[in-house]
Design a protein around this motif. Sequence first.
Motif, PDB file in Angstrom:
ATOM      1  N   VAL A 183       7.453  -7.434  -7.748  1.00  0.00           N
ATOM      2  CA  VAL A 183       8.439  -6.850  -8.649  1.00  0.00           C
ATOM      3  C   VAL A 183       9.267  -7.916  -9.356  1.00  0.00           C
ATOM      4  O   VAL A 183       9.889  -7.650 -10.386  1.00  0.00           O
ATOM      5  CB  VAL A 183       9.343  -5.863  -7.870  1.00  0.00           C
ATOM      6  N   ARG A 184       9.257  -9.148  -8.835  1.00  0.00           N
ATOM      7  CA  ARG A 184       9.979 -10.274  -9.444  1.00  0.00           C
ATOM      8  C   ARG A 184       9.035 -11.345  -9.981  1.00  0.00           C
ATOM      9  O   ARG A 184       9.461 -12.424 -10.361  1.00  0.00           O
ATOM     10  CB  ARG A 184      10.938 -10.902  -8.430  1.00  0.00           C
ATOM     11  N   SER A 185       7.745 -11.038 -10.022  1.00  0.00           N
ATOM     12  CA  SER A 185       6.743 -12.000 -10.481  1.00  0.00           C
ATOM     13  C   SER A 185       6.487 -11.790 -11.975  1.00  0.00           C
ATOM     14  O   SER A 185       5.466 -11.235 -12.387  1.00  0.00           O
ATOM     15  CB  SER A 185       5.439 -11.807  -9.689  1.00  0.00           C
ATOM     16  N   PHE A 186       7.426 -12.240 -12.780  1.00  0.00           N
ATOM     17  CA  PHE A 186       7.412 -11.953 -14.216  1.00  0.00           C
ATOM     18  C   PHE A 186       6.308 -12.731 -14.930  1.00  0.00           C
ATOM     19  O   PHE A 186       6.081 -13.905 -14.656  1.00  0.00           O
ATOM     20  CB  PHE A 186       8.775 -12.286 -14.823  1.00  0.00           C
ATOM     21  N   ARG A 187       5.631 -12.051 -15.856  1.00  0.00           N
ATOM     22  CA  ARG A 187       4.500 -12.629 -16.573  1.00  0.00           C
ATOM     23  C   ARG A 187       4.678 -12.449 -18.080  1.00  0.00           C
ATOM     24  O   ARG A 187       5.385 -11.542 -18.524  1.00  0.00           O
ATOM     25  CB  ARG A 187       3.192 -11.941 -16.157  1.00  0.00           C
ATOM     26  N   TRP A 217      14.832 -15.047 -16.667  1.00  0.00           N
ATOM     27  CA  TRP A 217      13.493 -14.996 -17.258  1.00  0.00           C
ATOM     28  C   TRP A 217      13.555 -14.452 -18.682  1.00  0.00           C
ATOM     29  O   TRP A 217      12.926 -15.006 -19.586  1.00  0.00           O
ATOM     30  CB  TRP A 217      12.582 -14.129 -16.398  1.00  0.00           C
ATOM     31  N   LEU A 218      14.310 -13.398 -18.907  1.00  0.00           N
ATOM     32  CA  LEU A 218      14.440 -12.854 -20.263  1.00  0.00           C
ATOM     33  C   LEU A 218      15.064 -13.880 -21.199  1.00  0.00           C
ATOM     34  O   LEU A 218      14.627 -14.045 -22.344  1.00  0.00           O
ATOM     35  CB  LEU A 218      15.269 -11.567 -20.238  1.00  0.00           C
ATOM     36  N   GLN A 219      16.075 -14.581 -20.738  1.00  0.00           N
ATOM     37  CA  GLN A 219      16.691 -15.617 -21.563  1.00  0.00           C
ATOM     38  C   GLN A 219      15.686 -16.696 -21.936  1.00  0.00           C
ATOM     39  O   GLN A 219      15.679 -17.199 -23.059  1.00  0.00           O
ATOM     40  CB  GLN A 219      17.872 -16.236 -20.812  1.00  0.00           C
ATOM     41  N   SER A 220      14.800 -17.041 -20.994  1.00  0.00           N
ATOM     42  CA  SER A 220      13.839 -18.119 -21.235  1.00  0.00           C
ATOM     43  C   SER A 220      12.819 -17.761 -22.308  1.00  0.00           C
ATOM     44  O   SER A 220      12.209 -18.650 -22.907  1.00  0.00           O
ATOM     45  CB  SER A 220      13.107 -18.476 -19.941  1.00  0.00           C
ATOM     46  N   ALA A 260      21.321 -11.178 -20.804  1.00  0.00           N
ATOM     47  CA  ALA A 260      19.909 -11.526 -20.679  1.00  0.00           C
ATOM     48  C   ALA A 260      19.221 -11.591 -22.037  1.00  0.00           C
ATOM     49  O   ALA A 260      18.368 -12.457 -22.284  1.00  0.00           O
ATOM     50  CB  ALA A 260      19.203 -10.517 -19.781  1.00  0.00           C
ATOM     51  N   LEU A 261      19.574 -10.679 -22.931  1.00  0.00           N
ATOM     52  CA  LEU A 261      18.933 -10.611 -24.241  1.00  0.00           C
ATOM     53  C   LEU A 261      19.632 -11.473 -25.288  1.00  0.00           C
ATOM     54  O   LEU A 261      19.125 -11.600 -26.415  1.00  0.00           O
ATOM     55  CB  LEU A 261      18.896  -9.153 -24.725  1.00  0.00           C
TER      56      LEU A 261
END
Length: 308
Positions: free
Chosen positions: A27-31, A67-70, A98-99
């Motif tokens: 659930v935290r393994s963002f792709r 992650w969203l910021q990146s 985040a956005l």
Amino acid sequence: MRARYGVPLTLTAVGAAGLAYAAGFEVRSFRLRRVTVPVLPRGMRPLRVLQVSDIHMVSGQRKKQRWLQSLAGLRPDFVINTGDNLSDPEGVPETLDALGPLMEFPGAYVFGSNDYYGPKLRNPARYLLERAQGRHGLNGNAPAVGVVHNPWEELRDAFDAAGWVGLSNSRGRLKLEGIEIALTGLDDPHIKRDRYAEVAGGPESGADLSLAVVHAPYIRSLDAFTADGYPLVLAGHTHGGQLCIPFYGALVTNCDIDTDRVKGLSTHTAAGHTSYLHVSAGCGTNRYTPVRFACPPEATLLTLTARD
């Protein structure tokens, strides 16, 4: 002892391990999914579109925020947000944080049901039952009562202030260094807020490209966009099935689209026209079901290229 209890104990251990993986890791393994779609006029330069969807922000989800910021490092030409940003009435500030880097780019958005209403605790098995009975959202179900109202107006005002174009039952345009993108969007069909008659008419003349945007990919919306001649429809909502079976795929879509098109790029045909359809599996979950299995959270970078 070994014969009577060995198999049940093994199954219990496997189930517990699967749940721990689904809730603790995947659930935290963002792709980042990368897709190429040939929809541009010949001679037009490629365009990079970042689609984010189904963030379902809950206060304290720092890894998701980072992650969203990146994703701003991808330097997309523009961003499309296909809704369900919230899963917590207190989550607006963290969603906007985040956005924030992505809001420096041109963008557009539609809202989903979870932007308007907070989620309710429900048995996940009901999704299977509703699929079997042909019921999805408010499309055949009784209206929701006693729901929490999320502060979606704050989200809308911040997006608008950043220059993002709101597409809930409306049209808009993005200008990108001499290129004009015409956008047509619907409010969420999952809760019967879509009003296609208000935006009907097909792609706009004078634009270099016209795209369609909707949160939930219900067939009635896909039929309308495709029949009107839009080359590409962007949607979210399905979570890619969220809990999938390896080597088989999704069991449910939470709408009336088939499971073969629950995520990724496919096509849709209506009234003699065919459109590309991209459904994002999204990067979040309902706060009451914070698990994913065989369906990692994602965003998508779509590279739009010239038609063959």
